[in-house]
Design an enzyme around this catalytic site. Structure first.
Site, PDB file in Angstrom:
ATOM      1  N   ASP A  21       0.829  -1.214   0.000  1.00 53.01           N
ATOM      2  CA  ASP A  21       0.000   0.000   0.000  1.00 53.01           C
ATOM      3  C   ASP A  21       0.863   1.263   0.000  1.00 53.01           C
ATOM      4  O   ASP A  21       1.970   1.268   0.526  1.00 53.01           O
ATOM      5  CB  ASP A  21      -0.912  -0.020   1.240  1.00 53.01           C
ATOM      6  CG  ASP A  21      -2.118   0.890   1.089  1.00 53.01           C
ATOM      7  OD1 ASP A  21      -2.363   1.386  -0.029  1.00 53.01           O
ATOM      8  OD2 ASP A  21      -2.815   1.106   2.100  1.00 53.01           O
ATOM      9  N   HIS A  38       2.294   3.473  -9.081  1.00 51.06           N
ATOM     10  CA  HIS A  38       2.130   2.033  -9.315  1.00 51.06           C
ATOM     11  C   HIS A  38       3.325   1.471 -10.080  1.00 51.06           C
ATOM     12  O   HIS A  38       3.811   0.387  -9.787  1.00 51.06           O
ATOM     13  CB  HIS A  38       0.834   1.755 -10.076  1.00 51.06           C
ATOM     14  CG  HIS A  38      -0.404   2.136  -9.309  1.00 51.06           C
ATOM     15  ND1 HIS A  38      -0.574   1.785  -7.987  1.00 51.06           N
ATOM     16  CD2 HIS A  38      -1.510   2.846  -9.664  1.00 51.06           C
ATOM     17  CE1 HIS A  38      -1.744   2.261  -7.565  1.00 51.06           C
ATOM     18  NE2 HIS A  38      -2.325   2.909  -8.562  1.00 51.06           N
ATOM     19  N   LEU A 132      10.963 -20.308  -4.133  1.00 50.93           N
ATOM     20  CA  LEU A 132       9.838 -19.543  -3.596  1.00 50.93           C
ATOM     21  C   LEU A 132       8.583 -19.689  -4.460  1.00 50.93           C
ATOM     22  O   LEU A 132       8.678 -19.676  -5.687  1.00 50.93           O
ATOM     23  CB  LEU A 132      10.236 -18.052  -3.561  1.00 50.93           C
ATOM     24  CG  LEU A 132       9.149 -17.055  -3.177  1.00 50.93           C
ATOM     25  CD1 LEU A 132       8.839 -17.129  -1.689  1.00 50.93           C
ATOM     26  CD2 LEU A 132       9.555 -15.634  -3.552  1.00 50.93           C
TER      27      LEU A 132
HETATM   28  C1  IPE Z   1      -5.667  -2.776  -0.306  1.00 56.02           C
HETATM   29  O1  IPE Z   1      -5.231  -1.466  -0.463  1.00 56.02           O
HETATM   30  C2  IPE Z   1      -5.605  -3.501  -1.600  1.00 56.02           C
HETATM   31  C3  IPE Z   1      -4.263  -3.698  -2.160  1.00 56.02           C
HETATM   32  C4  IPE Z   1      -3.139  -3.372  -1.596  1.00 56.02           C
HETATM   33  C5  IPE Z   1      -4.232  -4.339  -3.428  1.00 56.02           C
HETATM   34  P1  IPE Z   1      -6.261  -0.258  -0.636  1.00 56.02           P
HETATM   35  O2  IPE Z   1      -5.453   0.975  -0.653  1.00 56.02           O
HETATM   36  O3  IPE Z   1      -7.138  -0.523  -1.797  1.00 56.02           O
HETATM   37  O4  IPE Z   1      -7.126  -0.415   0.679  1.00 56.02           O
HETATM   38  P2  IPE Z   1      -7.951   0.670   1.521  1.00 56.02           P
HETATM   39  O5  IPE Z   1      -8.965   1.258   0.596  1.00 56.02           O
HETATM   40  O6  IPE Z   1      -6.980   1.681   2.013  1.00 56.02           O
HETATM   41  O7  IPE Z   1      -8.535  -0.132   2.632  1.00 56.02           O
HETATM   42  C1  IPE Z   2      -1.525   0.203  -3.364  1.00 61.18           C
HETATM   43  O1  IPE Z   2      -1.323   1.571  -3.393  1.00 61.18           O
HETATM   44  C2  IPE Z   2      -1.740  -0.391  -4.742  1.00 61.18           C
HETATM   45  C3  IPE Z   2      -3.108  -0.841  -5.006  1.00 61.18           C
HETATM   46  C4  IPE Z   2      -4.096  -0.831  -4.176  1.00 61.18           C
HETATM   47  C5  IPE Z   2      -3.383  -1.324  -6.342  1.00 61.18           C
HETATM   48  P1  IPE Z   2      -2.537   2.590  -3.419  1.00 61.18           P
HETATM   49  O2  IPE Z   2      -2.883   2.847  -4.838  1.00 61.18           O
HETATM   50  O3  IPE Z   2      -3.634   2.112  -2.571  1.00 61.18           O
HETATM   51  O4  IPE Z   2      -1.851   3.885  -2.796  1.00 61.18           O
HETATM   52  P2  IPE Z   2      -2.499   4.896  -1.766  1.00 61.18           P
HETATM   53  O5  IPE Z   2      -3.005   4.088  -0.625  1.00 61.18           O
HETATM   54  O6  IPE Z   2      -3.573   5.617  -2.486  1.00 61.18           O
HETATM   55  O7  IPE Z   2      -1.358   5.796  -1.378  1.00 61.18           O
HETATM   56 MG    MG Z   3      -4.070   2.372  -0.608  1.00 60.59          MG
END
Ligand code: IPE
Ligand code: IPE
Ligand code: MG
Length: 245
Positions: A21, A38, A132
């Site tokens: 995240d 990303h 792995l």
């Molecule tokens: C959880 O992250 C999903 C992934 C890392 C793929 P999100 O950023 O989507 O989750 P919330 O919305 O903060 O809970």
């Molecule tokens: C995690 O990073 C990747 C996915 C959920 C695909 P985020 O895109 O959720 O990044 P933040 O949480 O908005 O910073």
């Molecule tokens: Mg996120």
């Protein structure tokens, strides 16, 4: 002595799960688009999977895309799917070189056809690797996974292939996407958020949880070693008391 040298081989987790995240916030801090975040997140994927392979860890599950993530802006969703395809293209050779077997869990048929096919080809190509196992959670929802298991079991009971009294925790696990895969010993979430976000609800029942402020594109080997060091200093009691262990 580096942190890696301080790790005790016998006390390494067998299975690590990571909620990757913070890509969006990382990009925003740099005045860039979420998609840029990303793209840089692939770095964390490479670092963590190669480090796990080197350490001899058996399973690494990465939460790459949740069913809830389909609700993001269309452009971002499309970019993530494209990134999945391009990353598989560029990384299959590295997976082979590092003896990593690719696997995936989730509602995979939701993926765009091209992404689905690439993924299946990479899984097929790496299936005989013995190091792995790298599991990508894609279009994944733990609640859907559990409901799906309940439906499959109900079907078996209805057909007379299974007796209700045969249903127990071990049997139930065989109906999850993760059948045959041990439950994670350690779950890491980056970016400072402290929630599960519909990830492996059943499987995380007794996992150790580790939260770090580091944003996913900055997550590297050293950060993984930090999490492992923290993990190794915990006592997993499973409801017992210290003296019984
Ligand atoms: C959880 O992250 C999903 C992934 C890392 C793929 P999100 O950023 O989507 O989750 P919330 O919305 O903060 O809970
Ligand atoms: C995690 O990073 C990747 C996915 C959920 C695909 P985020 O895109 O959720 O990044 P933040 O949480 O908005 O910073
Ligand atoms: Mg996120």
């Amino acid at each position: 002595m580096s942190l890696k040298d301080k790790l005790i081989a016998e006390k390494l987790p067998n299975h690590i799960a990571i909620i990757m995240d913070g890509n969006g916030r990382w990009a925003k801090m740099k005045g860039n688009s979420r998609i840029f975040g990303h793209k840089n997140g692939v770095n964390g994927v490479k670092e963590s999977s190669e480090a796990c392979a080197e350490l001899g860890i058996d399973f690494l599950t990465l939460y790459a895309f949740s069913t809830e993530n389909w609700s993001r802006p269309k452009l971002e969703v499309m970019a993530l799917m494209e990134l999945l395809i391009s990353t598989i293209n560029s990384e299959v050779d590295t997976l082979m070189k590092n003896n990593i077997r690719l696997n995936a869990i989730g509602n995979l048929s939701d993926l765009p056809k091209k992404a689905y096919e690439k993924l299946m080809n990479a899984i097929e190509k790496t299936k005989n690797n013995s190091g792995l196992t790298l599991i990508l959670a894609l279009s994944y929802s733990a609640k859907t996974e559990i409901i799906n298991a309940v439906k499959l079991i109900s079907e078996n009971v209805k057909n007379g292939e299974m007796d209700i009294n045969d249903i127990n925790e071990k049997v139930f696990e065989n109906y999850l996407y993760t059948a045959g895969i041990p439950n994670p010993d350690l779950m890491i979430r980056t970016s400072g958020e402290q929630r599960i976000s519909n990830f492996l609800l059943w499987q995380l029942a007794y996992s150790e949880l580790y939260f770090t402020e580091v944003l996913w594109p900055d997550f590297n080997r050293e950060e993984l070693y930090k999490a492992l060091f923290d993990y190794q200093n915990r006592e997993r009691r499973y409801g017992k008391i210290s003296e019984q262990l």
